[in-house]
Scaffold this active site. Structure first.
Site, PDB file in Angstrom:
ATOM      1  N   CYS A   1      -1.659  -9.601   4.883  1.00 48.86           N
ATOM      2  CA  CYS A   1      -2.196 -10.019   6.073  1.00 48.86           C
ATOM      3  C   CYS A   1      -1.957 -11.369   6.311  1.00 48.86           C
ATOM      4  O   CYS A   1      -2.382 -11.805   7.465  1.00 48.86           O
ATOM      5  CB  CYS A   1      -3.504  -9.556   6.333  1.00 48.86           C
ATOM      6  SG  CYS A   1      -3.728  -7.605   5.844  1.00 48.86           S
TER       7      CYS A   1
ATOM      8  N   HIS B   1      -8.125 -13.276  11.141  1.00 49.61           N
ATOM      9  CA  HIS B   1      -7.362 -11.954  10.874  1.00 49.61           C
ATOM     10  C   HIS B   1      -8.247 -10.908  11.521  1.00 49.61           C
ATOM     11  O   HIS B   1      -9.542 -10.877  11.199  1.00 49.61           O
ATOM     12  CB  HIS B   1      -7.054 -11.929   9.489  1.00 49.61           C
ATOM     13  CG  HIS B   1      -6.328 -10.585   9.221  1.00 49.61           C
ATOM     14  ND1 HIS B   1      -5.485  -9.956   9.915  1.00 49.61           N
ATOM     15  CD2 HIS B   1      -6.730  -9.798   7.947  1.00 49.61           C
ATOM     16  CE1 HIS B   1      -5.446  -8.946   9.302  1.00 49.61           C
ATOM     17  NE2 HIS B   1      -6.140  -8.561   8.115  1.00 49.61           N
TER      18      HIS B   1
ATOM     19  N   ASN C   1      -6.496  -3.317  12.508  1.00 48.62           N
ATOM     20  CA  ASN C   1      -5.959  -4.323  11.441  1.00 48.62           C
ATOM     21  C   ASN C   1      -4.490  -4.129  11.735  1.00 48.62           C
ATOM     22  O   ASN C   1      -3.983  -3.071  11.145  1.00 48.62           O
ATOM     23  CB  ASN C   1      -6.450  -4.175  10.138  1.00 48.62           C
ATOM     24  CG  ASN C   1      -5.795  -5.162   9.300  1.00 48.62           C
ATOM     25  OD1 ASN C   1      -4.827  -5.726   9.386  1.00 48.62           O
ATOM     26  ND2 ASN C   1      -6.764  -5.260   8.016  1.00 48.62           N
TER      27      ASN C   1
END
Ligand code: COA
Length: 315
Positions: A108, A242, A272
């Site tokens: 990520c 994030h 996500n």
């Protein structure tokens, strides 16, 4: 470097919490209160590659850049339809670029890793114009029967064109022990033409450990890059965190003593999206008129590895 163009691309298919509650022992209430996610996008007729190419073209248009002027294409990606070649090789060809290309798996944190590599190549005089494309479909890695992971992730792509400038004021990359807190092994039965459904090996995630890692590392990383850039948390106009869990974002807000308005989110709509999370959000904020020239932006991400990264950039 500086960001001269940005673009994003999302799959058409929306999967709401209510739809997941029909197939899993979960509820909209549980997912919303624990994560902030209401719906996510999943691949149906598209491939990861399509999203990557679409986002890349939009970023090039936004920058007004001819793909032939690119010196490097970097794709951040964990999983896509092809084991080899690199996703960046296919993207490069489809957009008509003629330059070296490489993929990186920074989980990520891929966007921050890619920007840092671009900046390092620029500083040693190897490149002027770099295309960073983050394209992900984490749902390829999980089983829809696994409620602990299935509710969290979504597919998407975000891309940025980086050109000469001195707008990246500070970057920090870290790695910590704990790779086995979030991992997936290769399914050796993989068939690249049958990757649209989930694989039959599970994504293993120790959610609470990842949560603790995320909250502590993000706050620390941001404090370090603020210090390196010789500015304070108050000087930042917008924080791009994030989009993994709204509770993590709220925690960072509180620890930095900053108002919610400085922390845009789209986790409620996309879940996500791994490395694509930051550039998708940046693109949306820019399109909504939320960025002014000279604004100070902070980016922070964490993910499998366990890795993390933060970056301060002047817009
Ligand atoms: N629906 C309903 N119940 C669920 C569920 C779901 N989708 N997923 C887990 N549960 C259950 C658990 O089984 C557990 O039940 P039990 O108390 O009977 O054992 C209960 O909910 C609480 O589980 P827990 O893991 O303690 O929840 P949590 O508050 O830690 O939230 C996460 C779970 C995954 C949302 C949270 O830990 C998280 O976001 N961690 C970070 C993950 C992350 O960011 N990963 C990506 C990194 S890039």
């Amino acid at each position: 470097m500086k960001i001269s163009g940005i673009g994003s691309s999302l799959p058409k298919k929306v999967v709401t919490n209510e739809m997941l509650a029909e197939i899993l022992d979960t509820s909209d209430e549980w997912i919303t209160t624990r994560t902030g996610i209401k719906e996510r996008r999943v691949l149906s007729t598209e491939y990861v590659l399509d999203l990557a190419v679409d986002a890349a073209k939009k970023a090039l248009d936004d920058a007004g850049m001819d793909p032939k002027d690119l010196d490097f294409v970097i794709c951040a990606n964990v999983v896509n339809e092809y084991v080899t070649p690199a996703l960046s090789c296919i993207v490069k060809e489809k957009i008509g670029a003629k330059c070296p290309c490489v993929d990186l798996n920074g989980a990520c944190v891929g966007f921050i890793y890619a920007c840092d590599i671009a900046e390092a190549y620029y500083k040693i005089g190897r490149v002027k114009n770099v295309l960073v494309v983050c394209a992900e479909a984490p749902a390829h890695m999980l089983g829809w029967h696994d409620r602990t992971c299935a509710v969290l992730f979504g597919a998407g792509s975000g891309a940025a064109v980086l050109t000469p400038g001195d707008n990246i004021l500070a970057t920090r990359l870290t790695s910590s022990d704990g790779w086995d807190r979030l991992y997936e092994m290769h399914n050796l039965q993989w068939c690249p033409y049958d990757l649209k459904g989930p694989t039959n090996l599970p994504l293993v995630m120790h959610g609470q450990d990842v949560f603790k890692f995320a909250t502590s590392t993000c706050v620390n990383d941001l404090k370090v890059v603020l210090q390196d850039a010789k500015i304070t948390a108050d000087d930042i106009n917008t924080y791009f965190i994030h989009q993994a869990n709204l509770r993590i974002i709220k925690y960072i807000e509180q620890m930095l003593g900053q108002p919610t308005e400085k922390f845009p989110t789209n986790i409620e709509r996309y879940g996500n999206t791994s490395s694509a999370s930051l550039p998708i959000l940046l693109d949306e904020v820019k399109k909504a008129g939320g960025l002014k020239e000279g604004d100070l932006l902070a980016f922070s991400a964490f993910g499998a590895g366990l890795v993390s990264g933060a970056m301060i950039m002047k817009w």
